[in-house]
Design an enzyme around this catalytic site. Structure first.
Site, short mmCIF file in Angstrom:
data_model
loop_
_atom_site.label_atom_id
_atom_site.label_comp_id
_atom_site.label_asym_id
_atom_site.label_seq_id
_atom_site.Cartn_x
_atom_site.Cartn_y
_atom_site.Cartn_z
CG ASP A 483 35.71 -17.40 -58.20
OD1 ASP A 483 35.24 -16.57 -57.43
OD2 ASP A 483 36.87 -17.85 -58.10
C1 BGC Z 1 37.53 -19.40 -63.66
C2 BGC Z 1 37.53 -19.70 -62.19
C3 BGC Z 1 38.35 -18.71 -61.47
C4 BGC Z 1 37.94 -17.30 -61.80
C5 BGC Z 1 38.87 -16.31 -61.17
C6 BGC Z 1 37.09 -17.99 -63.88
O1 BGC Z 1 37.16 -17.70 -65.21
O2 BGC Z 1 36.72 -20.31 -64.34
O3 BGC Z 1 37.99 -21.01 -61.96
O4 BGC Z 1 38.22 -18.89 -60.09
O5 BGC Z 1 37.92 -17.10 -63.18
O6 BGC Z 1 38.49 -15.01 -61.38
C1 NOJ Z 2 39.52 -21.00 -58.79
C2 NOJ Z 2 39.56 -20.01 -57.69
O1 NOJ Z 2 40.89 -19.68 -57.38
C3 NOJ Z 2 38.85 -20.53 -56.48
O2 NOJ Z 2 38.83 -19.55 -55.49
C4 NOJ Z 2 37.47 -20.96 -56.87
O3 NOJ Z 2 36.84 -21.42 -55.73
C5 NOJ Z 2 37.49 -21.99 -57.96
N1 NOJ Z 2 38.21 -21.48 -59.07
C6 NOJ Z 2 36.10 -22.41 -58.41
O4 NOJ Z 2 35.48 -21.43 -59.14
#
Ligand code: BGC
Ligand code: NOJ
Length: 811
Positions: A483
């Site tokens: 993400d």
């Molecule tokens: C986090 C991710 C997460 C995302 C969700 C980010 O700030 O680092 O792990 O999946 O937010 O929107």
């Molecule tokens: C958390 C999110 O829930 C997941 O969808 C994502 O793949 C990971 N973070 C890595 O960014």
């Protein structure tokens, strides 16, 4: 250092001190009504949706941490104490908290009085039961006062913490026969209320928090409790709460129980009222009657236990390594069930007001729990598919209560569509239910615009085919699995969302991860087409997959490992040419899982690079070198301090991709070593460093660039649960469901000589005994089923109710 121990025979983690390095929590509830409960009885409840139907209040980011919960204050003379230690924090003579499957108990004592508090949500019940049992272990008669306390949330948890000019005037309750009814907003547009009861006449009550605590006090020094007298307040605005006072006299050796219920009721419009301003209490009274006695509570606990006996018997391993057994047989499937129920909404790291259900997250969660509750998996798949657009793209998230896509985040995460294929394939393999493919499913949540699920899967596949970039690799959009790899965002202003700023429709930035996923997951659609007799479509899809495999080998390999991506300017990411972020974990995992480069040694090289560059004693970090500065062309990953989260943290979610990849090339010892590095049971001994619960996975462990290396964050709600279960149960122990039967293909450390997997599959029981006389890591010499040799390694589907003995000899 440990703060408790596992009690595997009872399937509990026993916490021996309330002073754990972080609140260690558990989840109550299995369908609609849920509770979070910490090892000091903190936490809250909600009905179906942690944001829109919050029942009790919890202040995240509070000081002290984890304040607010189901609190019972015991006033014994001048001493006031709580069975869970908090909030008064009187030092206890003894304390124990046991987190089990859907319940938590506290057993504590002080000054010759012992208290046992049991908390659970009975199956099919819209309420939490708390049974408080007091026992007088002294030689004197004891008379104590027990004050309960719950604080109401004004339903919408987001408004509840923002809109005080309104909220301080809306709170309303009723009290009848000692039952406190919370009815804020019931007079206008709501058709639901909550109640808090105790199963005996009360000696007082309170419903206005400021009066109960005293204006300048915290939960730790409530005026009412320390004075010993309830004020019988009726809340009018401000902060409504519910408290009962009960005076209990106990002879030496005597035991008495109080049963408290926090319940939730909905009423049809016409039946909402008994009289003007008087709510219809019939449904609440019926719920209260269901748990008036200890026998009723015991029976419901028994039913809950039996349900878990059944769920946990579906995949079971008998193996010498007790930590593996405890992860596989108890805690990992339990966490998978919790992630199914919560998605990423409510934990001690997710506030319950942010994300609803994620398209990607929920699809992947299916991989871990589909064998436990296939019926609900089916419903979940169709709900997820309904948030897909006709062009195959989809909402990144949706709200469970409305099942509608979230407009504020929208779509454009170009890995999302493929996960639907992966989740559906897992469901069909588990159940054999091909009929799901014909189910009419909305596009864009519009019931008037539908397509069959198979058409949805085709749209998913074509979304990749139709959205390729300059090298023929899939466009990344807003982000892929990572993400925080936001290649089209380019944000330089604080406050902008990395994920929704910029365009989702960049036509240059490409993802090698999505390419690997396409080659790994695409064949599932090919297979489904074949089984549907759609041979032309199967062949056309296979051609696309073959072409993508070639494209990865041509434009997605960097000499020693797979590239990660191309940015919006066409520059490589995850390449030896980069100064930072030379190698990433995700594409190594998925491309090898897809079998790319296995034949010519490129896969082996890539996994050796992972070992040499990314691995450390606590697991595999996400990339190296970590980004030391912010790169607007990369987005959020470079915003994190080095070693944390998507900037070289150890993501426990995709570590198992490498474990599985290792089994693809036959290195079972490596796979299992990687498994042990992050599996919580193996980290229990270093709980002081790890800090989070030793019975469930956390999303991330700080990586080697972090000063707090080895420290975990974001426990419970993470794709980590499902993927580690897949890695250990299917790839390492090697028993995986297929369309035509159970495939057996272990890939284990050479030192393992035998183990037994008992697997329920489509109603039949398979007892699979695996021996390894030659000490190999992979490969099967022979298989017999009920004494007869079979060729190949697929054990066929047998009639429901039958049991089969499978002998597998490796070699
Ligand atoms: C986090 C991710 C997460 C995302 C969700 C980010 O700030 O680092 O792990 O999946 O937010 O929107
Ligand atoms: C958390 C999110 O829930 C997941 O969808 C994502 O793949 C990971 N973070 C890595 O960014």
């Amino acid at each position: 250092m440990k703060f408790g121990h596992f009690d595997d025979s009872r399937r509990e983690y026993v916490i021996e001190t309330p002073k754990t390095p972080f609140p260690w929590i558990n989840y109550l509830g299995s369908e609609d009504f849920f509770g979070l409960i910490s090892n000091t009885a903190g936490g809250y409840n909600f009905y179906k949706d942690a944001r829109m139907r919050r029942i009790t209040r919890f202040r995240y980011n509070n000081i002290p941490v984890d304040d607010g919960g189901r609190y019972y204050y015991i006033k014994d003379g001048e001493t006031v104490w709580n069975p869970g230690y908090k909030p008064v924090k009187t030092e206890l003579d003894s304390y124990e908290c046991r987190h089990g499957m859907g319940y938590t108990t506290f057993t504590s004592s002080k000054n010759g009085l012992s208290a046992q508090l049991l908390a659970f949500v009975p199956l099919g019940y819209k309420g939490e039961i708390n049974r408080l049992t007091l026992e007088n272990n002294s030689t004197e008669v004891k008379t104590v006062s027990v004050f309960s306390l719950r604080e109401w949330c004004l339903w919408d948890a987001s408004d509840d913490m923002l809109n005080f000019q309104r909220n301080f005037s809306t709170g309303q309750v009723e009290v009848e026969n000692g039952v406190v009814y919370h009815k804020t907003e019931y007079r206008e547009r709501r058709n639901h209320y909550a109640f808090y009861s105790v199963n005996r006449p009360v000696d007082g009550f309170d419903t206005q928090l400021e009066d109960f605590l005293g204006m300048y006090n915290g939960f730790d020094r409530p005026d009412v409790v320390f004075a010993g007298e309830s004020k019988n307040t009726i809340a009018d605005g401000w902060q409504p709460c519910a408290s009962h006072k009960n005076v209990i006299t106990l002879q030496p050796g005597e035991k008495q129980s109080l049963i408290y219920i926090l319940g939730y009721c909905e009423l049809p419009e016409a039946e909402k009222w008994e009289a003007l301003h008087v709510i219809n209490k019939k449904p609440a009274k019926a719920m209260i009657e269901q748990f008036a006695t200890c026998a009723q509570v015991d029976a419901a606990m028994d039913a809950l236990r039996k349900n878990w006996d059944r769920l946990l018997s579906l995949y079971n391993v008998e193996i010498k390594d007790e930590k593996t057994a405890r992860m596989v047989n108890i805690w990992n499937p339990y966490q998978c069930m919790v992630t199914f129920n919560m998605s990423r909404s409510a934990s001690y790291f997710e506030s319950g007001v942010g994300r609803g259900l994620g398209f990607r997250d929920s699809s992947q969660d299916l991989l871990g729990f589909v064998h436990q509750i296939p019926e609900r998996a089916r419903e979940r798949i169709l709900d997820i598919a309904a948030t897909q657009f006709r062009d195959g793209g989809c909402y990144h998230q949706y709200q469970p209560l409305t099942k509608k896509g979230n407009n504020d985040i929208g779509g454009g995460f170009n890995d999302d569509p493929l996960w639907l294929i992966a989740g559906t394939a897992a469901y069909i393999k588990e159940t054999g239910d091909f009929s799901i493919l014909d189910a009419a499913t909305p596009y864009d949540c519009n019931p008037n615009d539908t397509g069959s699920l198979l058409e949805h899967l085709a749209a998913s596949f074509n979304h990749v085919v139709d959205n390729k970039g300059p090298h023929g690799l899939p466009l990344i959009g807003r982000a892929d699995w990572n993400d925080c790899l936001n290649l089209n965002c380019h944000s330089t202003t604080p406050g902008e969302s990395f994920q929704t700023f910029g365009t989702a429709d960049g036509r240059v930035a490409e993802s090698v991860l999505i390419a690997g996923m396409f080659v790994a997951i695409g064949p599932e659609l090919v297979e489904l087409y074949k089984r549907k007799g759609m041979i032309d479509k199967a062949e056309a899809a296979q051609k696309e997959i073959d072409a993508m495999r070639e494209t990865v080998l041509t434009h997605g390999y960097d000499g020693e490992w797979f590239l990660r991506a191309y940015d919006a300017f066409g520059a490589k990411i995850g390449s030896k040419e980069c100064d930072e972020g030379k190698i990433f974990i995700e594409s190594q995992g998925y491309c090898v899982m897809a079998g790319i480069g296995v034949e010519d040694g490129r896969a082996l090289k890539a996994l050796n690079s992972v070992r040499d560059i990314l691995e450390c004693e606590h697991g595999i970090v996400l990339q190296q070198p970590a980004y030391q500065t912010y790169h607007s062309n990369l987005g959020e990953c470079s915003s994190y301090p080095p070693g944390y989260k998507e900037n070289a943290g150890i993501f426990c979610h995709n570590n198992p991709w490498i474990m599985i990849a290792e089994t693809v090339i036959g290195r079972g010892g490596r796979a299992f070593d990687l498994y042990k590095k992050i599996a919580p049971a193996y980290r229990e001994e270093i709980s002081d460093l790890h800090r989070n619960e030793p019975y469930v996975y956390s999303q991330m462990i700080a990586g080697k660039d972090a000063s707090r290396m080895g420290e975990a964050k974001n426990s419970w709600l993470t794709g980590t649960a499902a993927w580690n279960f897949v890695a250990i149960s299917q790839a390492i122990l090697g028993v995986k469901p297929g369309y035509d039967g159970l495939t057996v293909d272990p890939c284990i450390p050479a030192s393992w000589d035998e183990y037994t997997v008992t697997r329920m599959f489509r109603g039949a029981k398979y007892v699979i005994h695996i021996t390894n006389p030659k000490g190999v890591e992979k490969g099967i010499a022979s298989i017999t089923v009920d004494g007869t040799a079979i060729s190949g390694n697929v054990i066929p589907v047998y009639p429901e109710g039958t049991t089969h003995a499978v002998e597998v000899v490796m070699g």
